[in-house]
Motif scaffolding. Structure first.
Motif, PDB file in Angstrom:
ATOM      1  N   ALA A  54     -19.045 -21.564   8.669  1.00 41.90           N
ATOM      2  CA  ALA A  54     -20.149 -20.798   8.088  1.00 41.90           C
ATOM      3  C   ALA A  54     -20.698 -19.793   9.101  1.00 41.90           C
ATOM      4  O   ALA A  54     -20.974 -18.643   8.757  1.00 41.90           O
ATOM      5  N   LEU A  55     -20.840 -20.224  10.358  1.00 40.88           N
ATOM      6  CA  LEU A  55     -21.313 -19.300  11.399  1.00 40.88           C
ATOM      7  C   LEU A  55     -20.325 -18.157  11.602  1.00 40.88           C
ATOM      8  O   LEU A  55     -20.728 -16.996  11.741  1.00 40.88           O
ATOM      9  N   VAL A  61     -19.678 -10.958   8.527  1.00 36.80           N
ATOM     10  CA  VAL A  61     -20.488 -10.137   7.640  1.00 36.80           C
ATOM     11  C   VAL A  61     -21.423  -9.237   8.442  1.00 36.80           C
ATOM     12  O   VAL A  61     -21.644  -8.085   8.089  1.00 36.80           O
ATOM     13  N   ALA A  62     -21.945  -9.760   9.547  1.00 39.26           N
ATOM     14  CA  ALA A  62     -22.909  -9.004  10.360  1.00 39.26           C
ATOM     15  C   ALA A  62     -22.247  -7.885  11.163  1.00 39.26           C
ATOM     16  O   ALA A  62     -22.878  -6.876  11.445  1.00 39.26           O
TER      17      ALA A  62
END
Length: 67
Positions: A54-55, A61-62
């Protein structure tokens, strides 16, 4: 073929009494436990590898895509 994800729900006070079981389910069975507080979802105990993925997904995405 992906294995169906198992999800448990527990009140925080109840989960506190069996925290070792909650952690073992996440660690060894890959099961998540949704912790409930006053009938609302408050937090989730997930397997560590799920957390890491998830991280990594959030980092992707960032970061802006390179052209």
């Amino acid at each position: 073929m992906a294995t169906p994800r198992t999800e448990h729900r527990a009140k925080i006070a109840e989960a506190r009494n069996v925290l070792g079981e909650v952690i073992a389910r996440a660690r060894f069975a890959g099961a998540t436990t949704v912790l409930m507080n006053r009938g609302k979802e408050a937090a989730v105990v997930v397997p560590y590898d799920f957390y890491e993925r998830a991280l990594a997904a959030l980092d992707e995405v960032a970061e802006p895509a390179e052209s």
